[in-house]
Motif scaffolding. Sequence first.
Motif, PDB file in Angstrom:
ATOM      1  N   ARG A   9       0.832  -1.205   0.000  1.00  0.00           N
ATOM      2  CA  ARG A   9       0.000   0.000   0.000  1.00  0.00           C
ATOM      3  C   ARG A   9       0.865   1.252   0.000  1.00  0.00           C
ATOM      4  O   ARG A   9       1.899   1.315   0.635  1.00  0.00           O
ATOM      5  CB  ARG A   9      -0.934   0.015   1.205  1.00  0.00           C
ATOM      6  N   GLY A  10       0.394   2.257  -0.731  1.00  0.00           N
ATOM      7  CA  GLY A  10       1.024   3.560  -0.733  1.00  0.00           C
ATOM      8  C   GLY A  10       0.045   4.580  -0.177  1.00  0.00           C
ATOM      9  O   GLY A  10      -1.083   4.249   0.179  1.00  0.00           O
ATOM     10  N   SER A 115       5.679  -0.296 -13.914  1.00  0.00           N
ATOM     11  CA  SER A 115       4.540   0.011 -13.054  1.00  0.00           C
ATOM     12  C   SER A 115       4.966   0.949 -11.938  1.00  0.00           C
ATOM     13  O   SER A 115       5.982   0.713 -11.272  1.00  0.00           O
ATOM     14  CB  SER A 115       3.960  -1.272 -12.451  1.00  0.00           C
ATOM     15  N   SER A 116       4.168   2.003 -11.741  1.00  0.00           N
ATOM     16  CA  SER A 116       4.487   2.965 -10.684  1.00  0.00           C
ATOM     17  C   SER A 116       4.374   2.350  -9.296  1.00  0.00           C
ATOM     18  O   SER A 116       4.934   2.871  -8.337  1.00  0.00           O
ATOM     19  CB  SER A 116       3.555   4.183 -10.780  1.00  0.00           C
ATOM     20  N   LYS A 117       3.672   1.222  -9.182  1.00  0.00           N
ATOM     21  CA  LYS A 117       3.508   0.613  -7.863  1.00  0.00           C
ATOM     22  C   LYS A 117       4.838   0.158  -7.265  1.00  0.00           C
ATOM     23  O   LYS A 117       4.968   0.059  -6.054  1.00  0.00           O
ATOM     24  CB  LYS A 117       2.521  -0.559  -7.955  1.00  0.00           C
ATOM     25  N   THR A 118       5.849  -0.132  -8.116  1.00  0.00           N
ATOM     26  CA  THR A 118       7.149  -0.510  -7.565  1.00  0.00           C
ATOM     27  C   THR A 118       7.857   0.692  -6.950  1.00  0.00           C
ATOM     28  O   THR A 118       8.770   0.522  -6.156  1.00  0.00           O
ATOM     29  CB  THR A 118       8.064  -1.110  -8.648  1.00  0.00           C
ATOM     30  N   ASN A 119       7.444   1.896  -7.331  1.00  0.00           N
ATOM     31  CA  ASN A 119       8.072   3.121  -6.828  1.00  0.00           C
ATOM     32  C   ASN A 119       7.337   3.704  -5.625  1.00  0.00           C
ATOM     33  O   ASN A 119       7.960   4.195  -4.690  1.00  0.00           O
ATOM     34  CB  ASN A 119       8.133   4.182  -7.929  1.00  0.00           C
ATOM     35  N   ILE A 120       5.984   3.679  -5.675  1.00  0.00           N
ATOM     36  CA  ILE A 120       5.213   4.401  -4.660  1.00  0.00           C
ATOM     37  C   ILE A 120       4.148   3.548  -3.980  1.00  0.00           C
ATOM     38  O   ILE A 120       3.380   4.052  -3.160  1.00  0.00           O
ATOM     39  CB  ILE A 120       4.534   5.660  -5.260  1.00  0.00           C
ATOM     40  N   ALA A 126      -6.381   6.200  -6.712  1.00  0.00           N
ATOM     41  CA  ALA A 126      -5.513   7.150  -7.425  1.00  0.00           C
ATOM     42  C   ALA A 126      -4.428   6.447  -8.243  1.00  0.00           C
ATOM     43  O   ALA A 126      -3.641   7.100  -8.924  1.00  0.00           O
ATOM     44  CB  ALA A 126      -4.859   8.116  -6.434  1.00  0.00           C
ATOM     45  N   SER A 127      -4.382   5.108  -8.204  1.00  0.00           N
ATOM     46  CA  SER A 127      -3.280   4.404  -8.863  1.00  0.00           C
ATOM     47  C   SER A 127      -3.310   4.569 -10.380  1.00  0.00           C
ATOM     48  O   SER A 127      -2.258   4.657 -11.016  1.00  0.00           O
ATOM     49  CB  SER A 127      -3.282   2.919  -8.489  1.00  0.00           C
ATOM     50  N   GLY A 128      -4.491   4.613 -10.988  1.00  0.00           N
ATOM     51  CA  GLY A 128      -4.576   4.808 -12.433  1.00  0.00           C
ATOM     52  C   GLY A 128      -4.043   6.160 -12.851  1.00  0.00           C
ATOM     53  O   GLY A 128      -3.306   6.283 -13.837  1.00  0.00           O
ATOM     54  N   LEU A 129      -4.407   7.213 -12.095  1.00  0.00           N
ATOM     55  CA  LEU A 129      -3.900   8.550 -12.408  1.00  0.00           C
ATOM     56  C   LEU A 129      -2.403   8.644 -12.155  1.00  0.00           C
ATOM     57  O   LEU A 129      -1.691   9.336 -12.895  1.00  0.00           O
ATOM     58  CB  LEU A 129      -4.632   9.619 -11.583  1.00  0.00           C
ATOM     59  N   ALA A 130      -1.919   7.973 -11.130  1.00  0.00           N
ATOM     60  CA  ALA A 130      -0.471   7.966 -10.888  1.00  0.00           C
ATOM     61  C   ALA A 130       0.250   7.363 -12.086  1.00  0.00           C
ATOM     62  O   ALA A 130       1.288   7.873 -12.536  1.00  0.00           O
ATOM     63  CB  ALA A 130      -0.144   7.186  -9.610  1.00  0.00           C
ATOM     64  N   GLY A 131      -0.300   6.277 -12.641  1.00  0.00           N
ATOM     65  CA  GLY A 131       0.281   5.665 -13.828  1.00  0.00           C
ATOM     66  C   GLY A 131       0.226   6.587 -15.035  1.00  0.00           C
ATOM     67  O   GLY A 131       1.174   6.674 -15.820  1.00  0.00           O
TER      68      GLY A 131
END
Length: 197
Positions: A9-10, A115-120, A126-131
């Motif tokens: 989780r971020g 994938s941005s999930k490895t960073n944050i 909000a994960s789609g917008l982060a991507g």
Amino acid sequence: DHRASGMVRGSGMAVILIKRLSDALADGDDIKAIIKSTAVNNDGASKASYTAPSVPGQVAVIRQAMADAGVSPDSISYVEAHGTGTRLGDPIEVAALNEAWSERTRGNQYCPIGSSKTNIGHLESASGLAGLLKAQLALEHDMLPPSLHFETPNPDIDFAGLNVEVVATARPIGETDGPRHVGINSFGFGGANAHVV
């Protein structure tokens, strides 16, 4: 990665301003990216379980977004993957991308994914917008950011025979024959699938 075993989780949020291109040009706005198409579907009725992702549903939404955008798989320079970080989800997403990109004609050139999930971590809604923001920044800076902590591929993914590769180290996107396009995957429980070009 072979060690991926679930979501981290971020904590964060994302905000974007979307405007018609004609209006943004008329107003002299600083345009960061153009969303050429979006596609969504729901394949929940044909899945084995509520949480299980599905290759056909993901392939359909990726192909629909590319068709609506009028772009070919060859013009996609990068895909910001959903990246479940699970032994089940990642192989299914990679299989769907590989099938959606099966018509690539650029020989041995592979489509980079990350994938941005490895960073944050996972920012939930909000994960789609982060991507989307990560993909836009990659285009703006001509740089593919690495997927952190990627050492050895998941043994359930045979990358050697696929049309995709994980970006493990930062590198330039490089030249393309035309406009640069990126794709963004976002998938949810219950069968929700989305793709943006």
